[in-house]
Design a protein around this motif. Structure first.
Motif, PDB file in Angstrom:
ATOM      1  N   LYS A  42     -41.050  11.929 -21.540  1.00  0.00           N
ATOM      2  CA  LYS A  42     -42.264  12.841 -21.507  1.00  0.00           C
ATOM      3  C   LYS A  42     -42.561  13.100 -22.816  1.00  0.00           C
ATOM      4  O   LYS A  42     -41.879  13.137 -23.858  1.00  0.00           O
ATOM      5  CB  LYS A  42     -41.898  14.064 -20.786  1.00  0.00           C
ATOM      6  N   PRO A  43     -43.999  13.268 -22.925  1.00  0.00           N
ATOM      7  CA  PRO A  43     -44.562  13.584 -24.364  1.00  0.00           C
ATOM      8  C   PRO A  43     -44.517  15.061 -24.799  1.00  0.00           C
ATOM      9  O   PRO A  43     -45.005  15.467 -25.802  1.00  0.00           O
ATOM     10  CB  PRO A  43     -46.057  13.148 -24.116  1.00  0.00           C
ATOM     11  N   TRP A  44     -43.886  15.883 -23.778  1.00  0.00           N
ATOM     12  CA  TRP A  44     -43.847  17.508 -23.917  1.00  0.00           C
ATOM     13  C   TRP A  44     -42.488  17.719 -23.821  1.00  0.00           C
ATOM     14  O   TRP A  44     -41.642  16.917 -23.415  1.00  0.00           O
ATOM     15  CB  TRP A  44     -44.796  18.111 -23.092  1.00  0.00           C
ATOM     16  N   SER A  45     -42.118  19.079 -24.356  1.00  0.00           N
ATOM     17  CA  SER A  45     -40.885  19.392 -24.152  1.00  0.00           C
ATOM     18  C   SER A  45     -40.453  20.188 -22.901  1.00  0.00           C
ATOM     19  O   SER A  45     -39.544  20.333 -22.372  1.00  0.00           O
ATOM     20  CB  SER A  45     -40.382  20.256 -25.630  1.00  0.00           C
ATOM     21  N   GLY A  46     -41.470  20.871 -22.498  1.00  0.00           N
ATOM     22  CA  GLY A  46     -41.504  21.584 -21.007  1.00  0.00           C
ATOM     23  C   GLY A  46     -42.562  21.710 -20.317  1.00  0.00           C
ATOM     24  O   GLY A  46     -43.694  21.614 -21.028  1.00  0.00           O
ATOM     25  N   THR A  50     -35.350  16.445 -21.941  1.00  0.00           N
ATOM     26  CA  THR A  50     -33.991  16.350 -22.518  1.00  0.00           C
ATOM     27  C   THR A  50     -34.094  14.883 -23.345  1.00  0.00           C
ATOM     28  O   THR A  50     -32.896  14.549 -23.635  1.00  0.00           O
ATOM     29  CB  THR A  50     -32.858  16.078 -21.540  1.00  0.00           C
ATOM     30  N   ASP A  51     -35.065  14.293 -23.745  1.00  0.00           N
ATOM     31  CA  ASP A  51     -34.983  13.113 -24.464  1.00  0.00           C
ATOM     32  C   ASP A  51     -34.549  13.609 -25.766  1.00  0.00           C
ATOM     33  O   ASP A  51     -33.814  12.647 -26.502  1.00  0.00           O
ATOM     34  CB  ASP A  51     -36.751  12.570 -24.815  1.00  0.00           C
ATOM     35  N   VAL A  94     -35.624  16.547 -17.323  1.00  0.00           N
ATOM     36  CA  VAL A  94     -36.328  15.013 -17.239  1.00  0.00           C
ATOM     37  C   VAL A  94     -36.252  14.468 -18.254  1.00  0.00           C
ATOM     38  O   VAL A  94     -35.922  14.843 -19.222  1.00  0.00           O
ATOM     39  CB  VAL A  94     -37.752  15.374 -16.637  1.00  0.00           C
ATOM     40  N   THR A  95     -36.464  13.266 -18.355  1.00  0.00           N
ATOM     41  CA  THR A  95     -36.851  12.539 -19.619  1.00  0.00           C
ATOM     42  C   THR A  95     -38.146  11.715 -19.580  1.00  0.00           C
ATOM     43  O   THR A  95     -38.756  11.645 -18.771  1.00  0.00           O
ATOM     44  CB  THR A  95     -35.495  11.367 -19.680  1.00  0.00           C
TER      45      THR A  95
END
Length: 449
Positions: free
Chosen positions: A233-237, A253-254, A230-231
């Protein structure tokens, strides 16, 4: 000595010999003579019935809070009609505050008759819910007071000198004229997984995390997960637990995903991390014991210390010593088309970066307490977490979104690691001690040394 020490020890001993879990153990609160068997039976039955009622009210309260605070309910897999009622009733925050205060009185009375591990955690869950209601109404707490009320723990004061010492070691590993964070970022980004190989690398990483976990635990045959990229988001996972032993695992994946994040996220979000913990809670506490409070996971609660701490510690548990970097070098680097010769340097840099991880708590406390502004927070993250500006801004955005929640990752990991190491020996493995932690309602103050 913590009041749950004896219960924990009993639980570990029983787990080793296949006995009952310590969750139902009554905890002595004084020096009076022990009750008779008949008195214990009656008290246990009355307390259980009372806690069942309180637990149901707590779940309904949590769902109602979620209507005002969308991040509060991280997962719910209880009766659908309760969720529908929360939406339809639309109770005010003032009403919910009064309900929470009433539940606190009820659970305190129930616990006064003989506190159980279940009752103690339920009281802390209700207290945290009340705090979150107050925060949603606009009440402000200091970073330390917020984490004490919500997560049952407070971060220590950190030594900047220790952070600087770790930075100095990384300077030796990655010499150059550019700022250290730019050198670290450039090195790590050189090991980013190409977008067209993300799925293959993550599938392999999670498969290995799962295999290592299943070699120690018998999880339900129908446990499963879905993986999404996804893209924005304030988190990595993130793990979104769906109930019925199923998780949705999302990876953001930002920003470039460095090769070492595949195992980290595979363990943290999956095995033996969040997915495994949620499956065990649903199977052992909700289904087997009928403890309805475990049909809901309030994010801002003492459960999160164990959730995040065990997920982080689970990486080292599944891949002890050199096993993680060996697996990455021999399996994941080739899958990603990366140079395996860089694996050793990556491991050395990460060893020192781990010593800087707690600096995020230091920055969060300084920023949320108003001692530094947003730009200063970003600069401190760049300096001590050695992130480029884009990642530093993402980290600060996470702090702004989730506030004191950041404490749960590294401090939680340290608490979990200490608990496991203290409670493992020749007859009780680290995996057994870890399982006891995952399936026993314990908060941070219960497992602190």
């Amino acid at each position: 000595m913590h009041r749950f020490a004896a219960a924990i020890a009993a639980g570990l001993a029983l787990a080793a010999c296949g006995g009952e879990n310590a969750d139902d153990t009554q905890i002595s609160l004084g020096g009076t003579a022990p009750p008779t068997e008949e008195e214990r039976y009656i008290a246990s039955a009355e307390s259980s019935a009372s806690l069942d009622s309180i637990a149901q009210s707590f779940v309904q309260l949590a769902l109602a809070i979620g209507e005002h605070d969308p991040a509060f309910v991280d997962a719910y897999h209880g009766p659908e009609e309760w969720a529908d009622e929360a939406k339809a009733q639309s109770r005010s925050l003032e009403q919910l505050e009064m309900e929470a205060q009433g539940l606190l009185i009820s659970v305190a009375r129930a616990n006064a008759d003989g506190e159980t591990v279940r009752g103690a955690m339920l009281e802390k869950l209700i207290r945290a819910a009340l705090t979150r209601i107050e925060m949603t109404q606009g009440e402000a707490f200091s970073f330390d007071e917020e984490t004490r009320r919500l997560y049952d723990t407070v971060a220590p004061e950190y030594s900047i000198a220790e952070f600087d010492a770790a930075r100095a070691e990384i300077e030796k590993l990655l010499p150059g004229d550019e700022p250290l964070n730019e050198r670290v970022e450039a090195f790590r980004n050189s090991l980013a997984i190409p977008s067209d190989r993300l799925r293959a690398v993550f599938d392999a990483a999670i498969k290995e995390c799962r295999a290592r976990t299943l070699s120690h635990y018998d999880l339900p045959a129908d446990e499963r997960f879905e993986l999404e990229f996804v893209t924005d988001k304030p988190w990595s996972g993130y793990n979104w637990y769906q109930g019925d032993f199923e998780s949705l695992i999302q990876v953001n994946t930002d920003l470039p995903i460095v090769i070492d994040r595949a195992v980290d996220l595979g363990c943290h979000e999956g095995y033996p991390g969040h997915h495994t913990w949620n499956v065990m809670l649903e199977r052992d506490l909700l289904n087997d014991k009928g403890w309805i409070e475990y049909s809901v996971y309030p994010l801002f609660s003492p459960l999160s210390v164990i959730a995040e701490g065990s997920a982080n510690y689970g990486i080292d548990l599944a891949f002890p010593g050199e096993e993680k970097i060996s697996f990455e070098r021999d399996v994941l680097f080739p899958l990603a088309g990366l140079d395996p010769a860089k694996a050793e340097l990556l491991a050395k840099v990460n060893e020192q970066r781990d010593k800087l991880a707690q600096s995020r708590n230091h920055v969060a406390r300084e920023y949320l307490d108003g001692k530094i502004n947003r730009e200063e927070a970003i600069e401190m993250i760049m300096k001590y977490l050695l992130e480029g500006r884009d990642r530093a801004e993402q980290t600060v955005r996470f702090i702004e979104t989730y506030r004191g929640y950041v404490l749960n990752y590294e401090l939680g990991r340290d608490l979990v690691a200490g608990f496991v190491e203290r409670n493992s020996n020749k007859t009780t493995s680290r995996w057994n001690a870890f399982e006891t932690l995952l399936t026993t309602p314990l908060a941070a103050s219960d497992i602190a040394p």
